[in-house]
Design a protein around this motif. Structure first.
Motif, PDB file in Angstrom:
ATOM      1  N   LEU A 144     -16.709 -41.607  23.828  1.00  0.00           N
ATOM      2  CA  LEU A 144     -16.901 -40.234  24.294  1.00  0.00           C
ATOM      3  C   LEU A 144     -17.823 -40.232  25.505  1.00  0.00           C
ATOM      4  O   LEU A 144     -18.916 -40.809  25.475  1.00  0.00           O
ATOM      5  CB  LEU A 144     -17.512 -39.379  23.187  1.00  0.00           C
ATOM      6  CG  LEU A 144     -16.728 -39.285  21.874  1.00  0.00           C
ATOM      7  CD1 LEU A 144     -17.476 -38.398  20.885  1.00  0.00           C
ATOM      8  CD2 LEU A 144     -15.325 -38.736  22.132  1.00  0.00           C
ATOM      9  N   LYS A 198     -12.375 -38.495  26.589  1.00  0.00           N
ATOM     10  CA  LYS A 198     -12.213 -39.487  25.539  1.00  0.00           C
ATOM     11  C   LYS A 198     -11.358 -40.635  26.064  1.00  0.00           C
ATOM     12  O   LYS A 198     -10.395 -40.417  26.797  1.00  0.00           O
ATOM     13  CB  LYS A 198     -11.547 -38.878  24.300  1.00  0.00           C
ATOM     14  CG  LYS A 198     -12.391 -37.871  23.571  1.00  0.00           C
ATOM     15  CD  LYS A 198     -11.939 -37.694  22.119  1.00  0.00           C
ATOM     16  CE  LYS A 198     -10.533 -37.227  21.979  1.00  0.00           C
ATOM     17  NZ  LYS A 198     -10.200 -36.889  20.556  1.00  0.00           N
ATOM     18  N   LYS A 207     -21.494 -43.290  22.592  1.00  0.00           N
ATOM     19  CA  LYS A 207     -20.974 -42.278  21.669  1.00  0.00           C
ATOM     20  C   LYS A 207     -19.515 -42.588  21.332  1.00  0.00           C
ATOM     21  O   LYS A 207     -18.702 -42.864  22.212  1.00  0.00           O
ATOM     22  CB  LYS A 207     -21.098 -40.890  22.290  1.00  0.00           C
ATOM     23  CG  LYS A 207     -22.547 -40.452  22.512  1.00  0.00           C
ATOM     24  CD  LYS A 207     -22.623 -39.045  23.095  1.00  0.00           C
ATOM     25  CE  LYS A 207     -24.065 -38.621  23.290  1.00  0.00           C
ATOM     26  NZ  LYS A 207     -24.182 -37.256  23.869  1.00  0.00           N
ATOM     27  N   GLU A 220     -15.979 -41.798  18.593  1.00  0.00           N
ATOM     28  CA  GLU A 220     -15.262 -40.936  17.654  1.00  0.00           C
ATOM     29  C   GLU A 220     -14.219 -41.769  16.926  1.00  0.00           C
ATOM     30  O   GLU A 220     -13.384 -42.424  17.558  1.00  0.00           O
ATOM     31  CB  GLU A 220     -14.579 -39.779  18.374  1.00  0.00           C
ATOM     32  CG  GLU A 220     -13.779 -38.869  17.434  1.00  0.00           C
ATOM     33  CD  GLU A 220     -13.012 -37.789  18.170  1.00  0.00           C
ATOM     34  OE1 GLU A 220     -13.670 -36.844  18.653  1.00  0.00           O
ATOM     35  OE2 GLU A 220     -11.771 -37.897  18.285  1.00  0.00           O
ATOM     36  N   LYS A 245     -12.087 -36.676  11.491  1.00  0.00           N
ATOM     37  CA  LYS A 245     -12.774 -37.489  12.492  1.00  0.00           C
ATOM     38  C   LYS A 245     -14.251 -37.598  12.134  1.00  0.00           C
ATOM     39  O   LYS A 245     -14.801 -36.826  11.351  1.00  0.00           O
ATOM     40  CB  LYS A 245     -12.617 -36.878  13.883  1.00  0.00           C
ATOM     41  CG  LYS A 245     -13.324 -35.538  14.063  1.00  0.00           C
ATOM     42  CD  LYS A 245     -13.161 -35.012  15.483  1.00  0.00           C
ATOM     43  CE  LYS A 245     -13.909 -33.677  15.655  1.00  0.00           C
ATOM     44  NZ  LYS A 245     -13.799 -33.151  17.032  1.00  0.00           N
ATOM     45  N   GLU A 295     -17.989 -38.572  14.338  1.00  0.00           N
ATOM     46  CA  GLU A 295     -18.657 -38.953  15.579  1.00  0.00           C
ATOM     47  C   GLU A 295     -20.000 -39.598  15.254  1.00  0.00           C
ATOM     48  O   GLU A 295     -20.702 -39.178  14.336  1.00  0.00           O
ATOM     49  CB  GLU A 295     -18.857 -37.740  16.489  1.00  0.00           C
ATOM     50  CG  GLU A 295     -17.560 -37.146  17.004  1.00  0.00           C
ATOM     51  CD  GLU A 295     -17.786 -35.987  17.968  1.00  0.00           C
ATOM     52  OE1 GLU A 295     -18.968 -35.714  18.309  1.00  0.00           O
ATOM     53  OE2 GLU A 295     -16.797 -35.347  18.370  1.00  0.00           O
TER      54      GLU A 295
END
Length: 536
Positions: free
Chosen positions: A50, A55, A87, A89, A110, A112
């Motif tokens: 991310l 993305k 970061k 996901e 999902k 994160e």
């Protein structure tokens, strides 16, 4: 004996290849949403990086038929950078066997997180988010690629090296290069040079096998011997080739002949001297990730300059001004570094101090005080807690002076000394010191840093504002260990940067610069102390 400056051979050899740490992520899920009518879901997990609103797919697992509790066999490989907030996901989909297009499948949930959170946990487990509701869980385990790391500790000497200087003997030093896949070579290690001798004895050297040969015992290692010249045009004396496998089985007295490529094959030429092994030991060396995953924690401590030279906090020109459209430089520095380090401290409690201010009610100058106002407990909860305490402190103290940093350095060193006496590598301290000017107690601070150099501790100093920080560069002893009189630091533990060099850069760029050396400082320190990870 001194370190030669960077050397680039004639012809413009490429710079040393960067060593990238790769990690393998193993994923499993429990209690997934059932998206199929006549059977259970056929899940697949896709990993994205991310970056703001963007993305990018990094990799995906295999698809497993008919299960709500998949244990995926295919691991996802990702580059790990300690100095960055990476970061991620993890998204789980139910897809049909005749397609790999996740857009044609059913979304199952999902999660994160950051890669730092994963690598610092033995088993990172969180709920899956399905349209704002928790539905099932996902677990991620991390393993570093590359196998066991070792370190080659050896002492070498030269015998009857060729004379290269007109009015003296040679000033020899060695360079070790590992062979890359394309046949070229990358610099792995360089010794100090020794002046005016044809029979040098170099200091004991310690080379990580990952850097020396990428942990492959059969990778060719080229060793070159040069005569150092002050103008940087060092003269090649000769070279030889070896490998980790050969070094591991070597013994005292093992000898290699130095051969100059341009002299090889010429009539009467034998060699240009010899390199002799005095001693060698190949030892297990834990990586930074192995220490972190083994239970070692980074303890983050902050020290903030509250001296009068920062300017009246009520004025927009002040470095402590809080009313602008953008955070001030102190806030930005704390956030940039703290956001990275926080993933490696489980309790999220960070001691935070100020120095150089007058405190109520007596209005006496203090060179170390708790930002949260509690003299018995300086801990703040999370990075947000540090910032809240700092913002509150600005309104309750009077900026004064002088700029004395040694009390805070000494205080953190006292914490690190307790960890020093632990049998295993359980704690390593990172002090972030932010100041707007040259330290008034420079000698005392240097004394404290030298004392701290034998402890599990590193210091990051960020200079804010437009002051002349040239004297502060002395503390960041990349080329020569910090000294004061006859006392010399055991190792370099300070990283100094002026904030103004990153004024127009992202916070991530500042963090990457000041934290780049920290993983090696941690692993090298515990290796030198012979300490293993707590859970190894």
């Amino acid at each position: 004996m001194q370190q030669p400056p960077p050397y680039v051979p004639a012809g413009g050899a490429p710079p040393p290849a960067a060593m990238v740490t790769k990690v393998e992520l193993s994923v499993s899920c429990e209690g997934l949403r059932d998206a199929d009518v006549f059977s259970k879901s056929d899940p697949i997990c896709v990993l994205f990086s991310l970056d703001g609103n963007r993305k990018h797919e990094i990799g995906r697992t295999e698809r497993i038929d008919d299960t709500l509790n998949p244990k995926f066999q295919k691991q996802i490989v990702i580059d790990y950078h300690f100095e960055e907030v990476q970061k991620l996901e993890f998204a789980v989909f139910d897809i049909d066997e005749n397609t790999n297009n996740i857009n044609q499948g059913d979304f199952l949930g999902k999660m994160e997180c950051t890669l730092g959170q994963i690598v610092s946990a033995s088993n990172f487990k969180k709920p899956l988010d399905y349209n704002g509701k928790a539905y099932g869980t996902i677990s991620v385990q991390c393993q570093e690629q590359g196998g066991l790391q070792k370190s080659v500790n050896m002492t070498l000497r030269g015998v009857k090296l060729d004379k290269k200087d007109w009015f003296g003997k040679s000033d020899p030093f060695l360079e070790f290069h590992r062979q890359l896949i394309d046949g070229s070579y990358a610099l792995a290690h360089r010794t100090e040079f020794i002046k005016n001798t044809l029979n040098p004895s170099w200091k004991p050297m310690d080379i990580n096998t990952r850097r020396l040969c990428d942990n492959n015992p059969d990778t060719t290692v080229k060793v070159e011997c040069f005569d150092w010249n002050s103008n940087g045009t060092h003269d090649l004396i000769g070279e030889f080739y070896t490998s980790l496998a050969e070094l591991e089985t070597s013994h005292a007295g093992k000898t290699w002949s130095l051969v100059h490529p341009k002299k090889k094959g010429k009539r009467g030429y034998k060699h240009s001297g010899e390199i002799v092994m005095e001693r060698v030991e190949v030892k297990r060396k834990y990586s930074f990730l192995e220490y972190i995953q083994g239970g070692c924690e980074l303890n983050f401590v902050v020290g903030i300059d509250f001296t009068g030279s920062n300017g009246d906090p009520r004025e927009s020109s002040s470095l402590h001004y809080l009313g602008g459209n953008a955070p001030n430089q102190y806030t930005q520095a704390i956030t940039a570094v703290g956001n990275v380090v926080q993933d490696y401290d489980s309790d999220q409690l960070y001691p935070a101090f100020g120095f150089g201010a007058r405190l109520p009610p007596s209005w006496q100058v203090s060179h170390q005080f708790s930002l949260n106002g509690d003299p018995n407990n300086p801990d703040c909860h999370g990075i947000a807690g540090i910032l809240a305490a700092y913002h509150q402190c600005i309104h309750s103290v009077q900026l004064y002076g002088p700029t004395n940093a040694s009390p805070i350095v000494g205080s953190v060193a006292a914490m690190a000394r307790e960890a020093f006496h632990q049998q295993q590598a359980k704690q390593y301290f990172v002090l972030l010191l932010i100041t707007d000017g040259i330290l008034t107690d420079m000698d005392q601070t240097i004394h404290m840093i030298i004392e701290a150099s034998e402890l599990p501790m590193s210091i990051i100093i960020i200079g804010v504002g437009d002051a002349d920080f040239s004297d502060m560069e002395r503390l960041d002893s990349d080329d020569k260990l910090l000294s004061l009189g006859p006392r010399v630091a055991k190792r370099d533990i300070v990283q100094f940067v002026p904030f103004r060099e990153f004024k127009n850069a992202t916070p991530a760029r500042l963090a990457a610069c000041v934290l780049d050396e920290l993983p090696d400082q941690v692993s090298d320190y515990f290796y030198s102390q012979g300490k293993e990870p707590p859970n190894d």
